[in-house]
Scaffold this active site. Structure first.
Site, PDB file in Angstrom:
ATOM      1  N   CYS A  98      42.333  37.917  43.154  1.00  0.00           N
ATOM      2  CA  CYS A  98      42.122  39.300  42.741  1.00  0.00           C
ATOM      3  C   CYS A  98      40.661  39.663  42.932  1.00  0.00           C
ATOM      4  CB  CYS A  98      42.530  39.455  41.278  1.00  0.00           C
ATOM      5  SG  CYS A  98      42.328  41.118  40.631  1.00  0.00           S
ATOM      6  N   HIS A 140      51.631  42.804  42.158  1.00  0.00           N
ATOM      7  CA  HIS A 140      50.286  42.464  41.685  1.00  0.00           C
ATOM      8  C   HIS A 140      49.520  43.741  41.320  1.00  0.00           C
ATOM      9  CE1 HIS A 140      46.459  40.027  41.825  1.00  0.00           C
ATOM     10  NE2 HIS A 140      45.987  41.247  41.974  1.00  0.00           N
ATOM     11  N   GLU A 141      49.539  44.734  42.217  1.00  0.00           N
ATOM     12  CA  GLU A 141      48.821  45.987  41.959  1.00  0.00           C
ATOM     13  C   GLU A 141      49.490  46.774  40.833  1.00  0.00           C
ATOM     14  OE1 GLU A 141      45.903  46.256  43.136  1.00  0.00           O
ATOM     15  OE2 GLU A 141      46.170  44.600  44.536  1.00  0.00           O
TER      16      GLU A 141
END
Length: 184
Positions: A98, A140-141
């Site tokens: 990230c 993930h986002e």
């Protein structure tokens, strides 16, 4: 314009983001700045909380990865006011990282498919199913706009192993090839 990426420990990364409407101030410029920032930092996705905005906006470009490995179709999209309809398919592990948590990577298990309801940058409504690597990057986002970081999905032993690194990031003791914003 390159924007600073908010580092692990910043409160905005743990807040559930709010929906916006088409009148959000300077949205087109914000999206352009987010693309520029994401590419400069060599990311495949970036969510508004990562640049200090607690709004339901993220963008994804997996075309750059898919071109390299020639596997499946990549996507390049803006997601506004995204809401998960359902996830499904076989759960599979993949090592994630990230931009808000540099130098930390870890295996995260996610379902192979996600159905999402969202608006594009012209505020046209969509409901779409994404699979494979595209689904993973979107998940993930999407987690970012729900105030969830990938480190929360790590197995307990891995969480213990990265704790010191996370503490150092929180304190600003990390080097990244892009501008970051740390706690004061």
């Amino acid at each position: 314009m390159l924007l600073p990426i908010y580092a692990y420990g910043q409160p905005v990364l743990k807040k559930e983001a709010r929906d916006i409407d088409a009148g959000y101030p300077e949205l087109a410029q914000l999206i352009a700045d987010m693309w520029e920032t994401m590419y400069y930092a060599e990311g495949v996705g970036l969510a508004a909380p990562q640049i200090g905005k607690s709004i339901r906006l993220f963008l994804v470009d997996t075309e750059q990865i898919k071109r390299e490995d020639k596997e499946g179709e990549g996507i390049k999209k803006v997601f506004i006011n995204a809401h998960k309809v359902e996830e499904g398919g076989e759960v599979w592990p993949y090592e994630e990282g990230c931009l808000s948590i540099p130098d930390v990577r870890g295996e995260v298990e996610r379902p192979a498919q996600i159905r999402l309801r969202y608006m594009d940058e012209a505020f046209n409504a969509h409901e779409e199913v994404f699979t494979g690597f595209n689904a993973r990057v979107i998940q993930h986002e999407y987690d970012h706009i729900d105030g969830i970081l990938f480190t929360e999905h790590l197995k307990p032993i891995k969480k213990r192993l990265v704790k010191r690194k996370l503490d150092n990031i929180r304190k600003g003791k990390v080097q990244a090839g892009y501008k970051m914003k740390f706690l004061p």
